[in-house]
Design a protein around this motif. Sequence first.
Motif, PDB file in Angstrom:
ATOM      1  N   SER A  96       0.836  -1.195   0.000  1.00 59.19           N
ATOM      2  CA  SER A  96       0.000   0.000   0.000  1.00 59.19           C
ATOM      3  C   SER A  96       0.877   1.254   0.000  1.00 59.19           C
ATOM      4  O   SER A  96       1.819   1.349   0.796  1.00 59.19           O
ATOM      5  N   PRO A  97       0.577   2.212  -0.850  1.00 57.10           N
ATOM      6  CA  PRO A  97       1.324   3.478  -0.828  1.00 57.10           C
ATOM      7  C   PRO A  97       1.221   4.191   0.519  1.00 57.10           C
ATOM      8  O   PRO A  97       2.075   5.002   0.856  1.00 57.10           O
ATOM      9  N   ASP A  98       0.183   3.891   1.277  1.00 54.71           N
ATOM     10  CA  ASP A  98       0.012   4.540   2.577  1.00 54.71           C
ATOM     11  C   ASP A  98       1.092   4.124   3.565  1.00 54.71           C
ATOM     12  O   ASP A  98       1.258   4.749   4.603  1.00 54.71           O
ATOM     13  N   ASN A 117       5.693  10.961   2.220  1.00 61.53           N
ATOM     14  CA  ASN A 117       5.427  12.127   3.062  1.00 61.53           C
ATOM     15  C   ASN A 117       6.580  13.127   3.012  1.00 61.53           C
ATOM     16  O   ASN A 117       6.362  14.337   2.985  1.00 61.53           O
ATOM     17  N   ILE A 118       7.803  12.600   2.982  1.00 61.02           N
ATOM     18  CA  ILE A 118       8.975  13.470   2.903  1.00 61.02           C
ATOM     19  C   ILE A 118       9.017  14.171   1.554  1.00 61.02           C
ATOM     20  O   ILE A 118       9.288  15.371   1.472  1.00 61.02           O
ATOM     21  N   ALA A 125       6.495  14.926  -0.272  1.00 62.74           N
ATOM     22  CA  ALA A 125       5.445  15.953  -0.247  1.00 62.74           C
ATOM     23  C   ALA A 125       5.906  17.182   0.539  1.00 62.74           C
ATOM     24  O   ALA A 125       5.648  18.317   0.132  1.00 62.74           O
ATOM     25  N   ASP A 126       6.584  16.953   1.661  1.00 65.66           N
ATOM     26  CA  ASP A 126       7.118  18.071   2.454  1.00 65.66           C
ATOM     27  C   ASP A 126       8.097  18.894   1.618  1.00 65.66           C
ATOM     28  O   ASP A 126       8.040  20.130   1.600  1.00 65.66           O
ATOM     29  N   MET A 127       8.989  18.186   0.935  1.00 63.10           N
ATOM     30  CA  MET A 127       9.993  18.880   0.125  1.00 63.10           C
ATOM     31  C   MET A 127       9.351  19.610  -1.049  1.00 63.10           C
ATOM     32  O   MET A 127       9.714  20.752  -1.359  1.00 63.10           O
ATOM     33  N   GLU A 128       8.398  18.963  -1.692  1.00 60.11           N
ATOM     34  CA  GLU A 128       7.708  19.593  -2.826  1.00 60.11           C
ATOM     35  C   GLU A 128       7.001  20.874  -2.382  1.00 60.11           C
ATOM     36  O   GLU A 128       7.066  21.904  -3.058  1.00 60.11           O
ATOM     37  N   SER A 129       6.343  20.813  -1.245  1.00 60.25           N
ATOM     38  CA  SER A 129       5.654  21.990  -0.718  1.00 60.25           C
ATOM     39  C   SER A 129       6.656  23.114  -0.417  1.00 60.25           C
ATOM     40  O   SER A 129       6.433  24.268  -0.787  1.00 60.25           O
ATOM     41  N   TYR A 130       7.738  22.767   0.240  1.00 64.87           N
ATOM     42  CA  TYR A 130       8.771  23.753   0.567  1.00 64.87           C
ATOM     43  C   TYR A 130       9.318  24.393  -0.701  1.00 64.87           C
ATOM     44  O   TYR A 130       9.427  25.619  -0.800  1.00 64.87           O
ATOM     45  N   LEU A 131       9.663  23.561  -1.675  1.00 66.95           N
ATOM     46  CA  LEU A 131      10.252  24.074  -2.909  1.00 66.95           C
ATOM     47  C   LEU A 131       9.272  24.964  -3.671  1.00 66.95           C
ATOM     48  O   LEU A 131       9.660  26.001  -4.215  1.00 66.95           O
ATOM     49  N   GLY A 132       8.005  24.563  -3.709  1.00 65.27           N
ATOM     50  CA  GLY A 132       7.010  25.363  -4.418  1.00 65.27           C
ATOM     51  C   GLY A 132       6.813  26.729  -3.794  1.00 65.27           C
ATOM     52  O   GLY A 132       6.699  27.739  -4.494  1.00 65.27           O
ATOM     53  N   VAL A 189      -4.596   0.207   7.144  1.00 65.09           N
ATOM     54  CA  VAL A 189      -4.551  -0.494   5.852  1.00 65.09           C
ATOM     55  C   VAL A 189      -5.224  -1.862   5.971  1.00 65.09           C
ATOM     56  O   VAL A 189      -5.989  -2.263   5.091  1.00 65.09           O
ATOM     57  N   ILE A 190      -4.950  -2.567   7.071  1.00 62.72           N
ATOM     58  CA  ILE A 190      -5.598  -3.870   7.286  1.00 62.72           C
ATOM     59  C   ILE A 190      -7.107  -3.695   7.405  1.00 62.72           C
ATOM     60  O   ILE A 190      -7.882  -4.438   6.792  1.00 62.72           O
ATOM     61  N   LYS A 191      -7.532  -2.716   8.185  1.00 64.76           N
ATOM     62  CA  LYS A 191      -8.963  -2.443   8.380  1.00 64.76           C
ATOM     63  C   LYS A 191      -9.657  -2.173   7.050  1.00 64.76           C
ATOM     64  O   LYS A 191     -10.769  -2.625   6.802  1.00 64.76           O
ATOM     65  N   ARG A 192      -8.965  -1.459   6.154  1.00 64.22           N
ATOM     66  CA  ARG A 192      -9.544  -1.097   4.863  1.00 64.22           C
ATOM     67  C   ARG A 192      -9.221  -2.124   3.764  1.00 64.22           C
ATOM     68  O   ARG A 192      -9.451  -1.871   2.589  1.00 64.22           O
ATOM     69  N   LYS A 193      -8.652  -3.254   4.198  1.00 60.86           N
ATOM     70  CA  LYS A 193      -8.314  -4.357   3.290  1.00 60.86           C
ATOM     71  C   LYS A 193      -7.464  -3.892   2.100  1.00 60.86           C
ATOM     72  O   LYS A 193      -7.698  -4.271   0.959  1.00 60.86           O
ATOM     73  N   GLY A 194      -6.505  -3.029   2.417  1.00 57.48           N
ATOM     74  CA  GLY A 194      -5.569  -2.570   1.399  1.00 57.48           C
ATOM     75  C   GLY A 194      -6.029  -1.378   0.587  1.00 57.48           C
ATOM     76  O   GLY A 194      -5.265  -0.835  -0.200  1.00 57.48           O
ATOM     77  N   HIS A 195      -7.256  -0.943   0.775  1.00 57.58           N
ATOM     78  CA  HIS A 195      -7.740   0.212   0.032  1.00 57.58           C
ATOM     79  C   HIS A 195      -7.201   1.497   0.650  1.00 57.58           C
ATOM     80  O   HIS A 195      -6.676   1.503   1.752  1.00 57.58           O
ATOM     81  N   GLN A 196      -7.356   2.575  -0.073  1.00 60.77           N
ATOM     82  CA  GLN A 196      -6.801   3.870   0.312  1.00 60.77           C
ATOM     83  C   GLN A 196      -7.259   4.302   1.693  1.00 60.77           C
ATOM     84  O   GLN A 196      -8.411   4.115   2.072  1.00 60.77           O
ATOM     85  N   THR A 197      -6.326   4.920   2.439  1.00 61.08           N
ATOM     86  CA  THR A 197      -6.633   5.494   3.737  1.00 61.08           C
ATOM     87  C   THR A 197      -6.482   7.008   3.655  1.00 61.08           C
ATOM     88  O   THR A 197      -6.190   7.542   2.581  1.00 61.08           O
ATOM     89  N   HIS A 198      -6.637   7.681   4.758  1.00 60.40           N
ATOM     90  CA  HIS A 198      -6.483   9.146   4.759  1.00 60.40           C
ATOM     91  C   HIS A 198      -5.018   9.567   4.811  1.00 60.40           C
ATOM     92  O   HIS A 198      -4.719  10.752   4.785  1.00 60.40           O
ATOM     93  N   TYR A 199      -4.110   8.611   4.894  1.00 60.31           N
ATOM     94  CA  TYR A 199      -2.688   8.965   4.954  1.00 60.31           C
ATOM     95  C   TYR A 199      -2.246   9.356   3.612  1.00 60.31           C
ATOM     96  O   TYR A 199      -1.662   9.305   2.855  1.00 60.31           O
TER      97      TYR A 199
END
Length: 71
Positions: free
Chosen positions: A1-3, A9-10, A12-19, A61-71
């Motif tokens: 899972s990408p989550d 997350n890192i 995304a942090d860097m992309e936000s900072y750079l933008g 991730v287990i609870k959602r059976k591998g589907h997307q989470t809010h992370y």
Amino acid sequence: SPDLNLIENIWADMESYLGKRYGRVASREELIRAVEEAWNAIPNGRFMDLCKSMPKRVREVIKRKGHQTHY
């Protein structure tokens, strides 16, 4: 899972900072400096917080059976 991929997350942090700080860069040298600056701007505690969040992420991730989470 990408989550479960904490480096996202890192990125995304860097992309936000750079933008916010640079927008677009004009040269390879400027890009290298900007990325190094963005990396150094990440608080050390950020990495530990992400690691500590793993048990909660795995449960979600287990609870959602591998589907997307809010992370």
